[in-house]
Design a protein around this motif. Structure first.
Motif, PDB file in Angstrom:
ATOM      1  N   ALA A  96      38.946  41.120  55.309  1.00 47.51           N
ATOM      2  CA  ALA A  96      37.610  41.571  54.932  1.00 47.51           C
ATOM      3  C   ALA A  96      37.365  41.457  53.430  1.00 47.51           C
ATOM      4  CB  ALA A  96      37.407  43.010  55.397  1.00 47.51           C
ATOM      5  N   ARG A  97      38.124  40.637  52.765  1.00 51.29           N
ATOM      6  CA  ARG A  97      37.999  40.490  51.313  1.00 51.29           C
ATOM      7  C   ARG A  97      36.630  39.992  50.883  1.00 51.29           C
ATOM      8  NH1 ARG A  97      43.055  40.828  48.966  1.00 51.29           N
ATOM      9  NH2 ARG A  97      42.575  39.638  47.110  1.00 51.29           N
ATOM     10  N   ASP A  98      35.966  39.247  51.741  1.00 50.81           N
ATOM     11  CA  ASP A  98      34.652  38.719  51.391  1.00 50.81           C
ATOM     12  C   ASP A  98      33.526  39.720  51.657  1.00 50.81           C
ATOM     13  OD1 ASP A  98      35.055  38.519  54.135  1.00 50.81           O
ATOM     14  OD2 ASP A  98      33.849  36.705  54.322  1.00 50.81           O
ATOM     15  N   LEU A  99      33.862  40.913  52.144  1.00 50.76           N
ATOM     16  CA  LEU A  99      32.852  41.916  52.466  1.00 50.76           C
ATOM     17  C   LEU A  99      32.797  43.075  51.475  1.00 50.76           C
ATOM     18  CD1 LEU A  99      33.403  42.173  56.329  1.00 50.76           C
ATOM     19  CD2 LEU A  99      31.521  41.034  55.138  1.00 50.76           C
ATOM     20  N   ALA A 100      33.722  43.129  50.547  1.00 48.04           N
ATOM     21  CA  ALA A 100      33.782  44.293  49.656  1.00 48.04           C
ATOM     22  C   ALA A 100      34.150  43.879  48.242  1.00 48.04           C
ATOM     23  CB  ALA A 100      34.803  45.295  50.183  1.00 48.04           C
ATOM     24  N   ILE A 101      33.859  44.762  47.315  1.00 40.59           N
ATOM     25  CA  ILE A 101      34.252  44.563  45.920  1.00 40.59           C
ATOM     26  C   ILE A 101      35.753  44.738  45.780  1.00 40.59           C
ATOM     27  CG2 ILE A 101      34.161  45.660  43.655  1.00 40.59           C
ATOM     28  CD1 ILE A 101      31.220  45.968  43.999  1.00 40.59           C
ATOM     29  N   GLY A 102      36.298  45.691  46.527  1.00 42.14           N
ATOM     30  CA  GLY A 102      37.724  45.949  46.435  1.00 42.14           C
ATOM     31  C   GLY A 102      38.157  47.035  47.389  1.00 42.14           C
ATOM     32  N   CYS A 103      39.405  47.442  47.217  1.00 40.91           N
ATOM     33  CA  CYS A 103      39.995  48.430  48.107  1.00 40.91           C
ATOM     34  C   CYS A 103      40.893  49.360  47.297  1.00 40.91           C
ATOM     35  CB  CYS A 103      40.798  47.716  49.193  1.00 40.91           C
ATOM     36  SG  CYS A 103      41.537  48.849  50.386  1.00 40.91           S
ATOM     37  N   LEU A 104      40.671  50.650  47.438  1.00 44.41           N
ATOM     38  CA  LEU A 104      41.512  51.668  46.819  1.00 44.41           C
ATOM     39  C   LEU A 104      42.395  52.256  47.906  1.00 44.41           C
ATOM     40  CD1 LEU A 104      42.294  53.411  44.365  1.00 44.41           C
ATOM     41  CD2 LEU A 104      40.439  54.980  45.034  1.00 44.41           C
ATOM     42  N   ALA A 105      43.697  52.151  47.706  1.00 49.39           N
ATOM     43  CA  ALA A 105      44.659  52.615  48.706  1.00 49.39           C
ATOM     44  C   ALA A 105      44.755  54.136  48.705  1.00 49.39           C
ATOM     45  CB  ALA A 105      46.021  51.989  48.447  1.00 49.39           C
ATOM     46  N   LYS A 106      44.769  54.710  49.908  1.00 52.25           N
ATOM     47  CA  LYS A 106      45.009  56.147  50.078  1.00 52.25           C
ATOM     48  C   LYS A 106      46.503  56.378  50.150  1.00 52.25           C
ATOM     49  CE  LYS A 106      40.971  57.580  52.769  1.00 52.25           C
ATOM     50  NZ  LYS A 106      40.568  58.066  54.101  1.00 52.25           N
ATOM     51  N   PRO A 107      46.983  57.502  49.708  1.00 54.39           N
ATOM     52  CA  PRO A 107      46.255  58.558  49.014  1.00 54.39           C
ATOM     53  C   PRO A 107      45.999  58.165  47.557  1.00 54.39           C
ATOM     54  CG  PRO A 107      48.560  59.148  49.166  1.00 54.39           C
ATOM     55  CD  PRO A 107      48.398  57.841  49.897  1.00 54.39           C
ATOM     56  N   TYR A 108      44.946  58.703  46.994  1.00 57.01           N
ATOM     57  CA  TYR A 108      44.575  58.403  45.616  1.00 57.01           C
ATOM     58  C   TYR A 108      44.168  59.696  44.912  1.00 57.01           C
ATOM     59  CZ  TYR A 108      39.973  58.600  47.794  1.00 57.01           C
ATOM     60  OH  TYR A 108      38.876  58.999  48.523  1.00 57.01           O
ATOM     61  N   ALA A 109      44.279  59.677  43.610  1.00 55.98           N
ATOM     62  CA  ALA A 109      43.834  60.811  42.799  1.00 55.98           C
ATOM     63  C   ALA A 109      42.334  60.665  42.549  1.00 55.98           C
ATOM     64  CB  ALA A 109      44.585  60.842  41.473  1.00 55.98           C
ATOM     65  N   GLN A 110      41.656  61.770  42.327  1.00 54.43           N
ATOM     66  CA  GLN A 110      40.216  61.724  42.072  1.00 54.43           C
ATOM     67  C   GLN A 110      39.890  60.841  40.877  1.00 54.43           C
ATOM     68  OE1 GLN A 110      39.217  65.912  41.812  1.00 54.43           O
ATOM     69  NE2 GLN A 110      38.503  65.906  43.932  1.00 54.43           N
ATOM     70  N   ARG A 111      40.696  60.896  39.838  1.00 50.43           N
ATOM     71  CA  ARG A 111      40.428  60.063  38.667  1.00 50.43           C
ATOM     72  C   ARG A 111      40.519  58.578  39.023  1.00 50.43           C
ATOM     73  NH1 ARG A 111      45.513  61.903  38.030  1.00 50.43           N
ATOM     74  NH2 ARG A 111      47.140  60.325  37.785  1.00 50.43           N
ATOM     75  N   ASP A 112      41.397  58.229  39.971  1.00 49.51           N
ATOM     76  CA  ASP A 112      41.503  56.831  40.402  1.00 49.51           C
ATOM     77  C   ASP A 112      40.259  56.396  41.164  1.00 49.51           C
ATOM     78  OD1 ASP A 112      43.993  56.690  39.205  1.00 49.51           O
ATOM     79  OD2 ASP A 112      45.086  57.028  41.085  1.00 49.51           O
ATOM     80  N   LEU A 113      39.693  57.283  41.962  1.00 50.32           N
ATOM     81  CA  LEU A 113      38.447  56.972  42.654  1.00 50.32           C
ATOM     82  C   LEU A 113      37.338  56.754  41.631  1.00 50.32           C
ATOM     83  CD1 LEU A 113      36.714  56.623  45.176  1.00 50.32           C
ATOM     84  CD2 LEU A 113      36.426  59.119  45.211  1.00 50.32           C
ATOM     85  N   LEU A 114      37.260  57.617  40.643  1.00 52.21           N
ATOM     86  CA  LEU A 114      36.240  57.486  39.613  1.00 52.21           C
ATOM     87  C   LEU A 114      36.403  56.178  38.833  1.00 52.21           C
ATOM     88  CD1 LEU A 114      33.834  59.104  38.633  1.00 52.21           C
ATOM     89  CD2 LEU A 114      35.330  60.226  36.994  1.00 52.21           C
ATOM     90  N   GLN A 115      37.626  55.832  38.463  1.00 49.71           N
ATOM     91  CA  GLN A 115      37.873  54.562  37.769  1.00 49.71           C
ATOM     92  C   GLN A 115      37.524  53.376  38.663  1.00 49.71           C
ATOM     93  OE1 GLN A 115      42.048  55.261  36.453  1.00 49.71           O
ATOM     94  NE2 GLN A 115      41.310  54.402  34.517  1.00 49.71           N
ATOM     95  N   SER A 116      37.769  53.487  39.944  1.00 48.15           N
ATOM     96  CA  SER A 116      37.444  52.408  40.883  1.00 48.15           C
ATOM     97  C   SER A 116      35.940  52.208  40.981  1.00 48.15           C
ATOM     98  CB  SER A 116      38.025  52.707  42.265  1.00 48.15           C
ATOM     99  OG  SER A 116      39.438  52.783  42.197  1.00 48.15           O
ATOM    100  N   ILE A 117      35.189  53.297  41.006  1.00 50.10           N
ATOM    101  CA  ILE A 117      33.728  53.207  41.044  1.00 50.10           C
ATOM    102  C   ILE A 117      33.218  52.599  39.742  1.00 50.10           C
ATOM    103  CG2 ILE A 117      31.588  54.546  41.105  1.00 50.10           C
ATOM    104  CD1 ILE A 117      33.113  56.488  43.018  1.00 50.10           C
ATOM    105  N   ARG A 118      33.808  52.971  38.629  1.00 52.73           N
ATOM    106  CA  ARG A 118      33.407  52.386  37.336  1.00 52.73           C
ATOM    107  C   ARG A 118      33.711  50.889  37.285  1.00 52.73           C
ATOM    108  NH1 ARG A 118      35.622  57.495  33.927  1.00 52.73           N
ATOM    109  NH2 ARG A 118      33.794  58.808  34.201  1.00 52.73           N
ATOM    110  N   ALA A 119      34.833  50.482  37.880  1.00 46.88           N
ATOM    111  CA  ALA A 119      35.161  49.052  37.943  1.00 46.88           C
ATOM    112  C   ALA A 119      34.131  48.324  38.803  1.00 46.88           C
ATOM    113  CB  ALA A 119      36.567  48.853  38.507  1.00 46.88           C
ATOM    114  N   ALA A 120      33.752  48.907  39.938  1.00 39.97           N
ATOM    115  CA  ALA A 120      32.727  48.312  40.799  1.00 39.97           C
ATOM    116  C   ALA A 120      31.403  48.228  40.054  1.00 39.97           C
ATOM    117  CB  ALA A 120      32.570  49.138  42.078  1.00 39.97           C
ATOM    118  N   ASP A 121      31.077  49.265  39.321  1.00 39.13           N
ATOM    119  CA  ASP A 121      29.847  49.282  38.533  1.00 39.13           C
ATOM    120  C   ASP A 121      29.848  48.146  37.505  1.00 39.13           C
ATOM    121  OD1 ASP A 121      27.411  51.177  37.628  1.00 39.13           O
ATOM    122  OD2 ASP A 121      28.414  50.370  35.849  1.00 39.13           O
ATOM    123  N   ALA A 122      30.963  47.962  36.822  1.00 39.35           N
ATOM    124  CA  ALA A 122      31.054  46.887  35.826  1.00 39.35           C
ATOM    125  C   ALA A 122      30.845  45.528  36.486  1.00 39.35           C
ATOM    126  CB  ALA A 122      32.405  46.931  35.118  1.00 39.35           C
TER     127      ALA A 122
END
Length: 152
Positions: A96-122
């Motif tokens: 499904a690589r062509d359907l998403a910006i990326g993938c954050l593996a669980k479990p993750y820290a909240q700060r990692d989710l926030l950094q992932s959203i910022r990367a998607a935003d960029a």
């Protein structure tokens, strides 16, 4: 002359997560971080209703969902609406690589989710994503590449 932060590409988020505690925690944390949560839904049917009402800027979706449909089905429908997807899951899908910006593996820290959203935003703004958290695999990484338009 005014100096300020540029407008973000990601302001509203739709969360697709079937684990109630994870869903509540994610929604609460992201709201406190300044994002507007369009909705938090547990499955494909609720997601399809929500996205038909209004398209968010980003969908955060688990892959394995209760009921009919998967996170990959969610990503396909989001793509049809021109909405970017960030998978958050224990097993990032290769097919499904062509359907998403990326993938954050669980479990993750909240700060990692926030950094992932910022990367998607960029990426959505055509910028380099900068520092990435551990556990994040980007599928769309080229600066200047609008991930929503680059998807087939």
């Amino acid at each position: 002359m005014f100096f300020g932060r540029r407008r973000s590409a990601v302001q509203s988020i739709l969360i697709v997560e079937d684990e109630p505690l994870v869903a509540f925690d994610t929604e609460h944390f992201l709201a406190l971080s300044g994002y507007r949560i369009q909705a938090t839904v547990e499955g494909y049917a609720d997601f399809s209703f929500q996205i038909a009402q209004a398209a968010p800027d980003l969908v955060i979706a688990d892959i394995r969902l209760a009921g009919e449909g998967t996170g990959i089905d969610v990503a396909r429908l989001a793509h049809q609406h021109g909405v970017a997807v960030l998978f958050v899951t224990g097993h990032c899908p290769v097919d499904a690589r062509d359907l998403a910006i990326g993938c954050l593996a669980k479990p993750y820290a909240q700060r990692d989710l926030l950094q992932s959203i910022r990367a998607a935003d960029a990426i959505l703004r055509g910028k380099a994503p900068g520092r990435l958290p551990l556990g994040l695999t980007l599928f769309a990484t080229l600066p200047g590449n609008d991930a929503r338009k680059a998807l087939p």
